[in-house]
Design a protein around this motif. Structure first.
Motif, PDB file in Angstrom:
ATOM      1  N   LYS A   6       0.356  -1.123  -0.497  1.00  0.00           N
ATOM      2  CA  LYS A   6       0.131   0.171  -0.193  1.00  0.00           C
ATOM      3  C   LYS A   6       0.620   0.861   0.126  1.00  0.00           C
ATOM      4  O   LYS A   6       0.295   2.294  -0.373  1.00  0.00           O
ATOM      5  CB  LYS A   6      -0.315   0.059   1.373  1.00  0.00           C
ATOM      6  N   LEU A   7       2.159   1.288   1.026  1.00  0.00           N
ATOM      7  CA  LEU A   7       2.768   1.791   0.678  1.00  0.00           C
ATOM      8  C   LEU A   7       3.509   2.196  -0.645  1.00  0.00           C
ATOM      9  O   LEU A   7       3.358   3.806  -0.807  1.00  0.00           O
ATOM     10  CB  LEU A   7       3.744   2.070   1.749  1.00  0.00           C
ATOM     11  N   ARG A  11       2.750   5.290  -2.944  1.00  0.00           N
ATOM     12  CA  ARG A  11       3.961   6.508  -3.214  1.00  0.00           C
ATOM     13  C   ARG A  11       4.638   6.989  -4.715  1.00  0.00           C
ATOM     14  O   ARG A  11       4.521   8.052  -4.881  1.00  0.00           O
ATOM     15  CB  ARG A  11       6.136   5.608  -2.773  1.00  0.00           C
ATOM     16  N   LYS A  12       4.116   5.482  -5.409  1.00  0.00           N
ATOM     17  CA  LYS A  12       3.972   6.158  -6.362  1.00  0.00           C
ATOM     18  C   LYS A  12       3.318   6.740  -7.185  1.00  0.00           C
ATOM     19  O   LYS A  12       3.591   7.495  -8.756  1.00  0.00           O
ATOM     20  CB  LYS A  12       4.528   4.092  -7.418  1.00  0.00           C
ATOM     21  N   LYS A  13       2.268   6.491  -7.222  1.00  0.00           N
ATOM     22  CA  LYS A  13       1.493   7.720  -7.081  1.00  0.00           C
ATOM     23  C   LYS A  13       1.793   8.955  -7.161  1.00  0.00           C
ATOM     24  O   LYS A  13       0.617   8.815  -8.216  1.00  0.00           O
ATOM     25  CB  LYS A  13      -0.232   7.382  -6.523  1.00  0.00           C
ATOM     26  N   GLU A  23      12.644  12.331   3.480  1.00  0.00           N
ATOM     27  CA  GLU A  23      12.768  13.105   3.470  1.00  0.00           C
ATOM     28  C   GLU A  23      11.202  13.722   4.461  1.00  0.00           C
ATOM     29  O   GLU A  23      11.168  15.013   5.223  1.00  0.00           O
ATOM     30  CB  GLU A  23      13.173  14.356   2.383  1.00  0.00           C
ATOM     31  N   LYS A  24      10.249  13.398   3.157  1.00  0.00           N
ATOM     32  CA  LYS A  24       8.767  14.455   4.226  1.00  0.00           C
ATOM     33  C   LYS A  24       8.384  13.613   5.672  1.00  0.00           C
ATOM     34  O   LYS A  24       7.797  14.224   6.190  1.00  0.00           O
ATOM     35  CB  LYS A  24       8.058  13.922   3.501  1.00  0.00           C
ATOM     36  N   ILE A  50       2.397   9.446   7.499  1.00  0.00           N
ATOM     37  CA  ILE A  50       1.715   8.432   5.948  1.00  0.00           C
ATOM     38  C   ILE A  50       0.136   8.963   6.272  1.00  0.00           C
ATOM     39  O   ILE A  50      -0.162   8.632   4.726  1.00  0.00           O
ATOM     40  CB  ILE A  50       2.116   7.264   5.777  1.00  0.00           C
ATOM     41  N   SER A  51      -0.384   8.934   6.504  1.00  0.00           N
ATOM     42  CA  SER A  51      -1.973   9.167   7.066  1.00  0.00           C
ATOM     43  C   SER A  51      -2.108  10.242   5.524  1.00  0.00           C
ATOM     44  O   SER A  51      -2.946  10.488   5.199  1.00  0.00           O
ATOM     45  CB  SER A  51      -2.465   8.592   7.715  1.00  0.00           C
ATOM     46  N   ASP A  52      -1.368  11.382   6.445  1.00  0.00           N
ATOM     47  CA  ASP A  52      -2.084  12.937   5.940  1.00  0.00           C
ATOM     48  C   ASP A  52      -1.298  13.016   4.469  1.00  0.00           C
ATOM     49  O   ASP A  52      -2.092  13.630   4.259  1.00  0.00           O
ATOM     50  CB  ASP A  52      -1.571  13.768   7.552  1.00  0.00           C
ATOM     51  N   LEU A  53       0.109  12.199   4.791  1.00  0.00           N
ATOM     52  CA  LEU A  53       0.650  12.665   3.269  1.00  0.00           C
ATOM     53  C   LEU A  53       0.390  12.111   1.891  1.00  0.00           C
ATOM     54  O   LEU A  53       0.194  12.414   1.204  1.00  0.00           O
ATOM     55  CB  LEU A  53       2.065  12.162   3.333  1.00  0.00           C
ATOM     56  N   PHE A  54      -0.613  10.854   1.792  1.00  0.00           N
ATOM     57  CA  PHE A  54      -1.556  10.874   0.987  1.00  0.00           C
ATOM     58  C   PHE A  54      -2.888  10.186   1.520  1.00  0.00           C
ATOM     59  O   PHE A  54      -3.286  10.292   0.187  1.00  0.00           O
ATOM     60  CB  PHE A  54      -0.921   8.817   0.918  1.00  0.00           C
TER      61      PHE A  54
END
Length: 149
Positions: A6-7, A11-13, A23-24, A50-54
């Motif tokens: 899933k990660l 990330r690729k999306k 870095e993020k 991660i939840s917030d980023l994606f």
């Protein structure tokens, strides 16, 4: 789908490299690589980032991998008792300090002409022992409770 897959997909999306994601999240690229390969899992703080980023829910991330869910549950249980453990540690140290003070007074009375009378009350005689043993028993019970959960 497992957390690592899933990660990697998320990330690729975003068309990010592992370095950019690292870095993020303020982690190393190796950490991201281990998460994606299923060799390790992030802590709950990183999962939230991660939840917030994606823009995915934490539920989507956790329920995607049983091992990750169990790790988060274990971590949260470990953090559930720090105040209680701190209280028992403080009581133990208080008992140890009282014992040291009592020993110092006894030695001063023995080797000096000055009489340091601090009383022979129950508190001074048995207080340090009661505090130290009570704190030890309490601390052990907290450890056992954590192991059971």
């Amino acid at each position: 789908m497992y957390f690592g897959e899933k990660l990697k997909n998320e990330r690729k999306k975003k068309d990010w490299s592992q370095d950019e994601l690292a870095e993020k999240l303020y982690v190393s690229r190796q950490s991201v690589s281990k998460w994606e390969n299923g060799q390790n899992y992030p802590g709950i703080e990183i999962i939230i980032k991660i939840s917030d980023l994606f823009g995915v829910t934490i539920d989507e991330l956790l329920r995607s991998d049983v091992d990750l869910t169990e790790k988060v549950i274990r971590d949260s249980k470990q953090l559930a008792h720090p105040k209680l453990k701190f209280t028992f540690d403080a009581l133990f140290l208080l008992g140890a300090a009282m014992l040291i003070i009592k020993i110092v007074f006894i030695l001063l009375n023995k080797f000096t002409a000055v009489d340091f009378a601090f009383g022979s009350s129950f508190f001074w005689n048995f207080g340090p022992l009661i505090l130290m043993v009570g704190a030890w028993i309490g601390s052990e019970s907290v450890k056992e409770k954590y192991k059971e959960e």
